[in-house]
Design a protein around this motif. Structure first.
Motif, mmCIF file in Angstrom:
data_model
loop_
_atom_site.group_PDB
_atom_site.id
_atom_site.type_symbol
_atom_site.label_atom_id
_atom_site.label_comp_id
_atom_site.label_asym_id
_atom_site.label_seq_id
_atom_site.Cartn_x
_atom_site.Cartn_y
_atom_site.Cartn_z
ATOM 1 N N LEU A 276 0.728 -1.122 0.063
ATOM 2 C CA LEU A 276 0.001 -0.057 -0.034
ATOM 3 C C LEU A 276 0.766 1.269 0.054
ATOM 4 O O LEU A 276 0.432 2.467 0.084
ATOM 5 C CB LEU A 276 -0.953 -0.058 1.181
ATOM 6 C CG LEU A 276 -1.962 -1.220 1.224
ATOM 7 C CD1 LEU A 276 -2.684 -1.158 2.450
ATOM 8 C CD2 LEU A 276 -2.862 -1.099 0.146
ATOM 9 N N ILE A 287 -4.678 4.864 0.318
ATOM 10 C CA ILE A 287 -5.687 3.854 0.632
ATOM 11 C C ILE A 287 -6.918 4.363 0.282
ATOM 12 O O ILE A 287 -7.101 5.723 0.271
ATOM 13 C CB ILE A 287 -5.755 3.414 2.074
ATOM 14 C CG1 ILE A 287 -6.069 4.372 3.060
ATOM 15 C CG2 ILE A 287 -4.396 2.360 2.417
ATOM 16 C CD1 ILE A 287 -6.452 4.015 4.563
ATOM 17 N N GLN A 307 -8.077 -2.533 2.900
ATOM 18 C CA GLN A 307 -6.888 -1.663 2.782
ATOM 19 C C GLN A 307 -6.344 -1.326 4.337
ATOM 20 O O GLN A 307 -5.382 -1.244 4.603
ATOM 21 C CB GLN A 307 -6.882 -0.800 1.753
ATOM 22 C CG GLN A 307 -6.902 -1.167 0.481
ATOM 23 C CD GLN A 307 -7.059 0.055 -0.553
ATOM 24 O OE1 GLN A 307 -7.493 1.125 -0.070
ATOM 25 N NE2 GLN A 307 -6.642 -0.354 -1.793
ATOM 26 N N PHE A 324 -1.720 -6.191 0.307
ATOM 27 C CA PHE A 324 -3.039 -6.103 -0.173
ATOM 28 C C PHE A 324 -2.780 -6.807 -1.708
ATOM 29 O O PHE A 324 -2.106 -6.192 -2.416
ATOM 30 C CB PHE A 324 -3.562 -4.874 -0.359
ATOM 31 C CG PHE A 324 -4.683 -4.424 -1.011
ATOM 32 C CD1 PHE A 324 -6.048 -4.898 -0.234
ATOM 33 C CD2 PHE A 324 -5.027 -3.711 -2.184
ATOM 34 C CE1 PHE A 324 -7.270 -4.821 -0.893
ATOM 35 C CE2 PHE A 324 -6.204 -3.700 -2.968
ATOM 36 C CZ PHE A 324 -7.250 -4.138 -2.300
#
Length: 1003
Positions: A276, A287, A307, A324
């Motif tokens: 991320l 995010i 997230q 993620f």
């Protein structure tokens, strides 16, 4: 003590605030000084609820997730109402107006998205702001401004037919405006749906009052009239649409301006890696809707919160390797009360992808599966909220599908059970709108939230669109079962339960179906006492009077049947039964005399014609009664039969509804004639009108808690609720589940809904119901229609010119197989094949053209089933009687026919039409407590001998003529212990008194 790092979060919306919540919950406040910038002047709120605020279901304060005090309590520094101005990545600091600067070690960008405003001329005023009367729909301020303007507006246009636009349209429609939706695409929600689903959604929404315009490219706002901020819209095709309010909901765009200024790698969104972090700065993360991962943007809350969780785990050290990898995007929601679930691909992507379709346009039901390599790659489910939990679970888990793909679309059939929440992981998300997992729901239950309303209040689950409430309820039941006491205490509890509750705890009634093959081989003698009761959940009834022979009750919602069904029932009666069937007072049909090894054969013959017997007995919702000429009669406020069908489909086969404290009777009618005995029902929806925002709206008033057996008659209580037809089935479901959760279960004779109403009072019941549905209920409207009873017997014109329906009396509701075949023939030859069943055990053949009425009247069957019966035969109703019911004490059907034929001979035919109802026991299956003449069978001692006798109840016309004082709703027991041999002469005297002035009863 180690120095804390500084964690700065830009954005206090759904993603940013959720990330901070997750971080704090993992001890992040001990690791970081947390600073947030929130552009809006408040704490965090739930944007998903904005449409409910606009509609008036919620107040603005109801949307707040974390108020300003929460940030202070958690040690989070929040710049509320402050927009971050620029990012200095070299100096690792964030700056804002007013001399604000905040250094960071880790920076999280969660700036979300901004409304897309198409380039439409005259959209803005001279200062560059949206013209007064023109609104975007993104923030709470937008929502409040729209509410303020809507109070003086009458006609609104929403530009955009996606989810956001339809939600805005819903809110304005609820405010009483005429609402139009102008959409550029050729069908609604074209990003999520395929063309067929979009077209069906359009039809469903138009039925609810929206006016939808497709393939409309909006050009300039037409010049406003003097004193008017908005005149209307003009489209590229030349059409103009006048209005005094415009809402632009044409989609959103990732808010990436700040990221661009900071020199971060940006495409459509801020490009992020699996951890991320931004591609060109490992100390900066993004995010939410502003981020772009592996080429994808995310506009649903589920991936945003995924997230948030992953980044919190990573930055707090709980799981430093958390990453993620994207999510299988799915969501379930309601659009103006229409259930919708979408997931994955909406169309095939590979040459060998399978498609499974089911479509029912008349009801707005559309189901589509995309299957790839035996697994679900995508699905669209419109108008069917019951199917989505199973399909969503199969999609989320990526599990292999059953070979019978269609079985996934119809839970409970084909070996695919309805979803079992016990199998779901604690992390499984139940409420998409608020990101509530099964684990959080279970935790709330463990902490004392023991009702659906309490769980929803504690977790916010179910307070968005409400589509998840059935699953929340299932999790609640699961959690309560997990909290059951130890075996010794459990056994002590079992000893205090009545035997039926014990049977239900041992095994769900529907599960006895698995034992049928064994009983078919081993014989009826091997059926346990518990399974004899459970068989009633399948509509199969062991009869003590006829050991080895059974009765089956067939479910026919609203009494709407057809010739194919009648032929199938007739053939079954001939092949397996005694060549006759009985029509019930709940518009159902009962088969008799078959054996246990014939049950499956009977079901196999009923299934092709669309008949089931499931849940027609014991602690279930019995047959839903409706006006037998719904949709035909000119004397109705509206056709309520679609509501009956919708409610029926919600509960049939649904285990949420198979453990009620007691049986449950419901009537739903839009007919202006009083033809459904609403006063005796657990729920009755009857026609009413209400003024809403200056417009007269048609709907139902709601009464609850009526009954006849279990301690005698109790009239239904006015709940002071008005409900629109589109919301009615769901409201009935919530009332039913409220009863299921809270009804009394200790003693069977005190377990009906009426006793819960007496214990709680109507006001508390209404309050609990409002908590359950998640919004205030409308107060009752003005009832419409007649209080006088009606039966629809005779030949009457329908609302469609040139057509008629013929109401035929079936004496005491007993009909032979040959007569059923003849009814089917007449329905085909004179009508369109439809047959309707009444709550008085009679039949109606509809859609008979004027030209064929004389020939129909000459048919031989109409000499047996008369359209012009005598007054004493016209309203004759009888329960099953002692021959086939072990509760009955007399032969009601035989006595009813014998007595009525005597009265036809002895009493002047110049009488008003009468209801004469026979019940063989106090369970009141013959509705004797609400008849002009009610007869309750019993045994009585006369001159030292025990004889068949009746108590005589008088009401209506008879009570009035004889001076008997009643409450106007129920009959009064006037004579006791009348021997059945003397009854015909006694009743003859009573009925002769109808011709005289009111006198004291002397018979």
């Amino acid at each position: 003590m180690a120095t804390k790092e500084r964690l700065v979060v830009i954005g206090n919306g759904m993603a940013g605030a959720r990330f901070v919540e997750e971080t704090v919950a993992r001890g992040g406040s001990d690791l970081y000084d947390i600073v947030m910038f929130g552009e809006e002047p408040r704490g965090n709120y739930n944007r998903i609820l904005l449409s409910s605020v606009l509609a008036g279901y919620h107040q603005p304060e109801d949307t707040i997730i974390n108020g300003l005090s929460w940030y202070e309590e958690k040690g989070v520094k929040l710049y509320s109402g402050v927009k971050a101005g620029w990012i200095d990545r070299m100096g690792q600091a964030v700056y804002a107006a007013g001399g604000i600067s905040e250094p960071y070690d880790k920076l999280v960008i969660a700036t979300g998205s901004t409304p897309y405003i198409p380039p439409i001329d005259n959209m803005y005023d001279e200062d560059g702001f949206l013209r007064p009367g023109v609104f975007s729909f993104r923030t709470l301020e937008d929502c409040q401004a729209m509410i303020g303007h809507a109070g003086s507006a009458s006609k609104a246009v929403v530009v955009g037919g996606g989810l956001l636009g339809l939600e805005a349209a819903k809110g304005l429609l609820e405010r009483g405006l005429e609402v139009h939706v102008a959409h550029l695409g050729d069908y609604l929600m074209n990003s999520q749906l395929d063309a067929q689903a979009g077209a069906m959604l359009k039809q469903s929404l138009e039925n609810l009052g929206l006016q939808i315009h497709l393939e409309k490219l909006t050009q300039p706002i037409t010049p406003p009239f003097p004193g008017d901020p908005v005149g209307g819209l003009r489209f590229k095709d030349g059409e103009e649409l006048e209005c005094d309010m415009i809402v632009v909901a044409a989609g959103v765009r990732p808010n990436i301006d700040l990221a661009k200024q900071a020199g971060l790698h940006v495409q459509h969104g801020i490009v992020i890696q699996d951890d991320l972090s931004c591609r060109n700065d490992r100390n900066v993360y993004a995010i939410g809707e502003c981020s772009q991962h592996r080429g994808k943007l995310f506009g649903l809350v589920a991936p945003l919160w995924e997230q948030a969780r992953i980044l919190a785990e990573q930055l707090t050290g709980e799981n430093p390797e958390a990453s993620f990898r994207g999510v299988r995007v799915s969501t379930k929601l309601k659009i103006m009360g229409v259930d919708l679930a979408v997931m994955g691909d909406k169309d095939p992507q590979m040459d060998d992808d399978e498609q499974v379709h089911y479509s029912e346009p008349a009801r707005g039901v559309y189901k589509k599966l995309i299957v790839r390599n035996g697994r679900l790659a995508g699905a669209i489910l419109l108008g069917d909220g019951l199917t989505s939990p199973n399909v969503l679970q199969a999609f989320d888990r990526g599990e292999l599908l059953p070979d019978n793909r269609a079985s996934l679309l119809f839970p409970g059939t084909g070996g695919v059970p309805q979803i079992d929440v016990s199998e779901l992981a604690a992390s499984a998300q139940i409420c998409n709108c608020n990101g509530v997992t099964k684990g959080k729901l279970v935790q709330a239950c463990q902490e004392g939230s023991d009702t659906l309303a309490a769980v929803c209040a504690a977790t916010r689950a179910g307070t968005g669109c409400g589509a998840c409430k059935p699953q929340i309820h299932a999790v609640l039941k699961f959690a309560m079962q997990q909290a059951m006491p130890e075996p010794a205490a459990r056994e002590s509890r079992r000893r205090s339960m009545n035997k039926i509750e014990v049977y239900k705890e041992e095994k769900n009634g529907l599960d006895v179906k698995a034992d049928l093959p064994r009983y078919a081989v081993d014989g009826w003698e091997t059926i346990t006492d518990g399974d004899k009761e459970r068989l009633k959940w399948l509509g199969v009834f062991f009869r003590r009077q006829t050991p080895g022979h059974f009765m089956m009750r067939l479910r026919i919602p609203n009494g709407i049947s057809n010739s194919a069904q009648f032929r199938a029932i007739a053939s079954i009666s001939s092949d397996f039964g005694k060549d006759f069937t009985d029509i019930t007072t709940r518009q159902q049909i009962q088969l008799r005399w078959f054996e246990i090894d014939q049950v499956q054969d009977i079901w196999d013959r009923l299934e092709p014609v669309g008949i089931v017997s499931i849940q027609t007995g014991m602690d279930n919702i019995r047959g839903i009664v409706g006006c037998p000429v719904a949709g035909l009669t000119p004397n109705e406020l509206f056709d309520a039969s679609p509501v009956v069908r919708e409610y029926n489909e919600i509960f049939v086969g649904n285990r949420e509804f198979t453990n009620l404290p007691r049986k449950f009777n419901v009537t739903i009618t839009g007919c202006l004639d009083n033809c459904t005995h609403a006063v005796t029902q657990d729920i009755a929806l009857t026609p009413a009108v209400k003024s809403i925002a200056g417009e007269e709206v048609k709907g139902f008033n709601v009464t609850v808690g009526g009954k006849q057996g279990s301690g005698g008659f109790r009239p239904a209580s006015d709940l002071d609720v008005f409900v629109l037809p589109r919301d009615a089935a769901q409201l009935c479901s919530e009332i039913t589940l409220l009863f299921s959760d809270n009804g009394l279960r200790e003693a069977r004779n005190k377990s009906r809904l009426a006793f819960l109403i007496e214990e709680w009072g109507v006001d508390r019941f209404r309050q609990e119901l409002e908590q359950r549905v998640g919004h205030p209920l409308l107060t009752s409207g003005s009832p419409v229609g007649s209080e006088a009873k009606s039966d629809h017997i005779g030949i009457h014109p329908q609302k469609e010119a040139g057509l008629n329906y013929a109401g035929l009396v079936v004496p005491v509701g007993r009909i032979t197989a040959g007569q059923m075949l003849e009814v089917a023939r007449l329905a085909d030859n004179y009508g369109n094949g439809e047959v309707r069943i009444t709550a008085e055990q009679n039949l109606i053949i509809p859609n008979v053209p004027d030209s064929l009425v004389p020939a129909l009247e000459e048919e031989p069957l109409l000499q047996e089933f008369r359209a012009d019966p005598s007054p004493v035969m016209r309203g004759l109703v009888s329960c099953t009687g002692i021959d086939y019911c072990h509760f009955a004490l007399v032969d009601t059907k035989g006595l009813a026919l014998k007595t009525s034929r005597y009265l036809e001979e002895k009493v002047d035919s110049d009488l008003p039409a009468l209801s004469i109802n026979w019940s063989g026991c106090p369970n009141a299956c013959g509705n004797h407590t609400v008849a002009d003449v009610g007869l309750l069978g019993k045994k009585a001692r006369v001159d030292g001998n025990v004889v068949d006798a009746v108590d005589v109840f008088l009401g209506g016309k008879v009570a009035e003529a004889l001076g008997v004082v009643t409450d106007g709703e129920s009959s009064v027991k006037t004579l006791e212990n009348v021997p059945c041999d003397e009854l015909p002469e006694t009743l003859a005297k009573v009925l002769e008194s109808l011709k005289a002035a009111p006198v004291a009863l002397t018979v």
